[in-house]
Scaffold this active site. Structure first.
Site, mmCIF file in Angstrom:
data_model
loop_
_atom_site.group_PDB
_atom_site.id
_atom_site.type_symbol
_atom_site.label_atom_id
_atom_site.label_comp_id
_atom_site.label_asym_id
_atom_site.label_seq_id
_atom_site.Cartn_x
_atom_site.Cartn_y
_atom_site.Cartn_z
ATOM 1 N N ASN A 27 -10.352 7.143 3.181
ATOM 2 C CA ASN A 27 -10.110 7.124 1.734
ATOM 3 C C ASN A 27 -11.055 6.116 1.086
ATOM 4 O O ASN A 27 -12.131 6.483 0.646
ATOM 5 C CB ASN A 27 -8.653 6.804 1.447
ATOM 6 C CG ASN A 27 -7.711 7.880 1.998
ATOM 7 O OD1 ASN A 27 -8.063 9.054 2.005
ATOM 8 N ND2 ASN A 27 -6.562 7.491 2.476
ATOM 9 N N GLU B 253 0.100 -2.055 -6.924
ATOM 10 C CA GLU B 253 -0.658 -0.977 -7.548
ATOM 11 C C GLU B 253 0.219 0.205 -7.895
ATOM 12 O O GLU B 253 0.136 0.799 -8.953
ATOM 13 C CB GLU B 253 -1.694 -0.452 -6.558
ATOM 14 C CG GLU B 253 -3.049 -1.036 -6.663
ATOM 15 C CD GLU B 253 -3.941 -0.502 -5.559
ATOM 16 O OE1 GLU B 253 -4.752 -1.278 -5.091
ATOM 17 O OE2 GLU B 253 -3.817 0.673 -5.161
ATOM 18 N N ILE C 166 -7.133 1.010 9.613
ATOM 19 C CA ILE C 166 -7.567 2.013 10.592
ATOM 20 C C ILE C 166 -7.741 1.356 11.953
ATOM 21 O O ILE C 166 -7.277 1.855 12.963
ATOM 22 C CB ILE C 166 -8.868 2.692 10.115
ATOM 23 C CG1 ILE C 166 -8.552 3.623 8.933
ATOM 24 C CG2 ILE C 166 -9.531 3.460 11.261
ATOM 25 C CD1 ILE C 166 -9.779 4.261 8.303
ATOM 26 N N LYS D 184 -4.412 9.488 17.027
ATOM 27 C CA LYS D 184 -4.836 10.709 17.726
ATOM 28 C C LYS D 184 -4.145 10.846 19.088
ATOM 29 O O LYS D 184 -4.811 11.003 20.123
ATOM 30 C CB LYS D 184 -6.368 10.698 17.944
ATOM 31 C CG LYS D 184 -7.151 10.786 16.652
ATOM 32 C CD LYS D 184 -7.709 12.165 16.419
ATOM 33 C CE LYS D 184 -8.415 12.237 15.068
ATOM 34 N NZ LYS D 184 -8.601 13.586 14.592
ATOM 35 N N GLY E 102 -7.363 -1.150 -3.537
ATOM 36 C CA GLY E 102 -7.040 -2.487 -4.008
ATOM 37 C C GLY E 102 -6.794 -3.473 -2.883
ATOM 38 O O GLY E 102 -6.445 -4.624 -3.151
ATOM 39 N N GLY F 217 0.836 -1.185 0.000
ATOM 40 C CA GLY F 217 0.000 0.000 0.000
ATOM 41 C C GLY F 217 0.877 1.243 0.000
ATOM 42 O O GLY F 217 2.105 1.154 0.058
ATOM 43 N N VAL F 218 0.231 2.391 -0.064
ATOM 44 C CA VAL F 218 0.970 3.645 -0.137
ATOM 45 C C VAL F 218 0.992 4.289 1.246
ATOM 46 O O VAL F 218 0.061 4.131 2.022
ATOM 47 C CB VAL F 218 0.295 4.595 -1.141
ATOM 48 C CG1 VAL F 218 1.079 5.890 -1.290
ATOM 49 C CG2 VAL F 218 0.188 3.920 -2.490
ATOM 50 N N GLY F 219 2.062 5.009 1.551
ATOM 51 C CA GLY F 219 2.102 5.754 2.800
ATOM 52 C C GLY F 219 3.440 5.608 3.487
ATOM 53 O O GLY F 219 4.341 4.909 2.999
ATOM 54 N N ASN F 220 3.561 6.278 4.616
ATOM 55 C CA ASN F 220 4.850 6.339 5.280
ATOM 56 C C ASN F 220 5.287 5.005 5.878
ATOM 57 O O ASN F 220 6.470 4.672 5.866
ATOM 58 C CB ASN F 220 4.820 7.415 6.366
ATOM 59 C CG ASN F 220 4.756 8.806 5.746
ATOM 60 O OD1 ASN F 220 5.383 9.058 4.710
ATOM 61 N ND2 ASN F 220 3.987 9.699 6.351
#
Lengths: 503, 503
Positions: free
Chosen positions: A383, A293, A363, A407, A387, A268-271
């Site tokens: 979001n 992807e 999440i 949080k 995929g 997946g995408v992200g840090n």
């Protein structure tokens, strides 16, 4: 700039974005290019947003249904959402302005498995497609189109739309030409055949899109960058997660359950995903491949290091620095990256055949390993599923990862019961937080609960989870998957009421 | 009876069920044949159950892990569960005695996607397999095995187990020989290749199982019927559901979204599924095919009528009358039925390619179209997910069906929020109750809620659902999928507390 348009008939159709946008009417369905902030049209949507605002001032409605590959950029989703010009959006959104409208109930959003968008469009399940607005890197003399920095659903939009608007973006590197593999062998049942891919490297399509020049109603020239955002430097949490995953891969190779060069990586995408990829730079695996992807910074570094032999994807999602590096060192990357339509990059048939190692974010997960990757407190979409469902169910190993809290500690990512389900426990083999890694393979639900609480929960929430679980073991209606219906979602309600899941 | 055993070496291993069961020790993992009450071993499990009871009397523990294809019969799951002899059960159970133990927390149960059992066994994710106990219809002179009335995971158990016990059941029709298609082309990644099936009729395997005779430690002869239970005559509710589905198919053919002969049918097992199949007898569709897990009475009738050209499955599940009919009219059915391993009958690659029309039952659906097909009140397992996830995510159309209420109206099958999720909204295109049919294709969540409440809910619960939904529109944290966390599962808690979901 017109050197990018080698077809005289299409060169003659060059016009302004405003003129092109004028073809788009109220209630139309518009199929746009764009996937993860790359390859989306940048001029026509802005002109359309302006037109929408002008029409509204004049007392006329203009709202459209917008289909894309996945997320786009502020010039598309941002501008159109700000103008309240989107009636329905599919299949994925990450734009904050659009997200706000969606969660206020002002905009309809259909969150879809990305592999299923093109087939469902062909099957007629989504309604007709009026206009396609597609960014390309150039137009060949025969009228075929050189794809841009993402492929997404462009092939399908070009084929299905009644009319086509092209944006020719000269910012895109001309060396993109030849990197794509566009497969035209798909069909509707009963005429589907096996997809002829057995290695991530296989090419079985053509480098360009076909497009009937007569359908093209406007060509707009642009010179504008993709959304490309910088990545944050991995923090300790991301590094800890990456470390757990890499240890797990080493362990599995040691047990003979993974080849020494692993299996095709999906990320997946992200840090956090980027941190895992960075961690693989120092890991003992070589000759790796990726079937994923999106190609992001960490994967480009892995390619540059030589440890990743090649990567197949449907889009780039690079920081400005990485995009500059790709452009300047194109020769070393060009033949080792394949961009495919998203129905291929995410195809369950291929994911299962290749045995991808799927790594996706979440999440929240519950103690049984069900995963919510889309809805905060069960109702507010972040979001979309993207995929992740295509990969998680069909992967060799489906890994989900997250910091154990969000949080500032007020939300536990591990909860008694997820408030929304995107991935059922059967599709989740491994959950990782900075606290540890829960290997759930072969475990029945009660065993899973013990492992998830022990390995993944943040210490601030661990006792609360144990307490819930132990009471559920006494008070549950059935004991296959112990649950207290009256309390299962109480952590979420507490957060909504008080701003924290803590007692 | 020994005429069924043509291999002299294996004929020499014929022994008693008691002797065979004596090879099974405490903590062993035993892979048994059996799928939907057919083709399961009938003698060795009973002897094992007796041995377990004897051992317990003598103060010794004997409990085993039991893997199968899917559900078996009272002589296997029933007897072993009654003896408290099952430590872990996978991948599916429908036996009432075993269910009771599972829901009391006395037996571990791993509820799996049926297509994934064999691959995960090969991948080493489930641990080693000690002994296979497989019912066959006969043994060929070369030692290959004629499969019985179900194939399930037998190929994998025979290959993976350290030792093999065979039950040769002369009750099974000898004409089964040649009906099976056992594909030996599967592999672990990175060596998987496309599955060479493009029509439900395609045969690409062999009719028998290979089996190393040296691994066979016992052969037991039996003459015992499958579980075969009678079906209830369809009631008005089932007929109404069937009617809605057939009207929908006609509508889709009319719109050009389905071919006139439909697409390969997949049907879950049970009285409602049977009613749908019966309804197709009078519908205007001909030259149909089925690509499904289980062939039940209604499908046999469709084959007999000529409207169904052929059926591919992994098991029979017939009433005594239908089983007798199959046996007496074998010549007309023999070449039109193919039995395959369940990793093929349920393979996502094939389901997606063929574009199956998936019709499965549910326990409850929520207003957004998420489906719970396994857990009553979120915690008490009924049967298991079975193959529904293999089909629902990959089908051309995924249809779920149920009466709108259960327990004499005390449970609404349509709820504000499902208490457990097996099928996410993305995998559910159509929900049908006797009240009507909700076509959810292309609808965002709030639209889905309106349609599900209007079309599917029972009138006794419709206002309650509307009331919840309208308050959720006001009080939800986000409005993509409106939800009140504090109330979402209150219907289930009320049922647990008061015995009804009604206020």
């Amino acid at each position: 700039m017109t050197s990018r348009i080698a077809h005289p008939g299409l060169a003659a159709k060059v016009t302004s974005a405003e003129q092109a946008a004028s073809f788009i009417d109220d209630h139309m369905t518009v199929g746009m290019s764009g996937f993860t902030g790359s390859g989306y049209p940048k001029a026509v949507p802005m002109a359309l947003a302006k037109r929408i605002a002008d029409e509204r001032k004049a007392g006329r409605n203009l709202r459209v249904k917008v289909w894309t590959g996945a997320s786009t950029g502020p010039e598309l989703d941002g501008a159109l959402a700000a103008a309240d010009g989107i009636e329905l959006r599919l299949p994925y959104n990450s734009d904050p302005t659009a997200r706000e409208r969606i969660n206020k109930g002002e905009m309809e959003y259909l969150d879809m498995h990305l592999s299923q968008v093109a087939p469902m469009a062909w099957e007629g399940f989504l309604g007709p497609l009026d206009i396609a607005v597609i960014e390309v890197a150039g137009i060949n003399a025969d009228g075929s189109l050189i794809p841009s920095s993402s492929v997404g659903n462009n092939k399908t939009w070009l084929d299905r739309a009644h009319a086509v608007i092209l944006e020719v973006n000269s910012w895109q590197n001309p060396a993109l030409d030849g990197m794509h593999d566009i497969y035209y062998g798909t069909a509707l049942p009963p005429n589907r055949v096996p997809i002829p891919l057995v290695r991530p490297d296989d090419r079985f399509g053509q480098p360009s899109f076909r497009c009937d020049p007569d359908k093209v109603i406007a060509v707009v020239e642009t010179d504008a960058p993709d959304r490309n955002l910088p990545f944050a430097k991995p923090d300790d949490t991301a590094l800890a997660i990456a470390g757990h995953i890499i240890e797990f891969f080493k362990h599995e190779v040691g047990k003979g359950r993974l080849p020494a060069n692993l299996l095709p990586l999906q990320s997946g995408v992200g840090n956090i995903a980027n941190a895992v990829l960075a961690g693989l730079l120092d890991a003992p695996f070589t000759d790796m491949t990726a079937y994923t992807e999106v190609l992001q910074d960490g994967m480009l570094d892995l390619l540059a290091s030589g440890k990743l032999r090649m990567a197949s994807c449907t889009a780039f999602s690079l920081s400005p620095d990485a995009a500059a590096r790709l452009n300047s060192e194109m020769e070393q990357f060009r033949d080792r990256i394949i961009l495919r339509p998203q129905e291929m990059s995410n195809h369950p048939e291929i994911v299962r055949r290749l045995g991808c190692l799927a790594m996706n974010g979440l999440i929240e997960a519950d103690i049984y390993g069900n995963v919510n990757s889309t809805h905060i407190m069960g109702s507010r979409i972040q979001n979309g599923i993207g995929g992740s469902g295509d990969f998680a169910r069909n992967a060799y190993l489906s890994i989900f990862m997250t910091p154990s809290t969000a949080k500032g500690g007020k939300i536990s990512s591990i909860v008694p019961h997820v408030s929304h389900v995107d991935h059922i426990a059967q599709d989740v083999q491994v959950i990782v937080t900075e606290q540890g890694l829960a290997d759930l393979r072969g475990l029945a639900p009660r065993r899973r609960a013990e492992v998830v609480i022990e390995k993944c929960a943040h210490p601030d929430y661990r006792e609360m989870l144990r307490d819930y679980y132990e009471r559920a073991l006494k008070g549950s209606y059935g004991l296959q998957t112990p649950m207290l219906c009256g309390e299962a979602l109480s952590w979420h309600q507490r957060f909504v009421d008080t701003g924290t899941m803590k007692l």
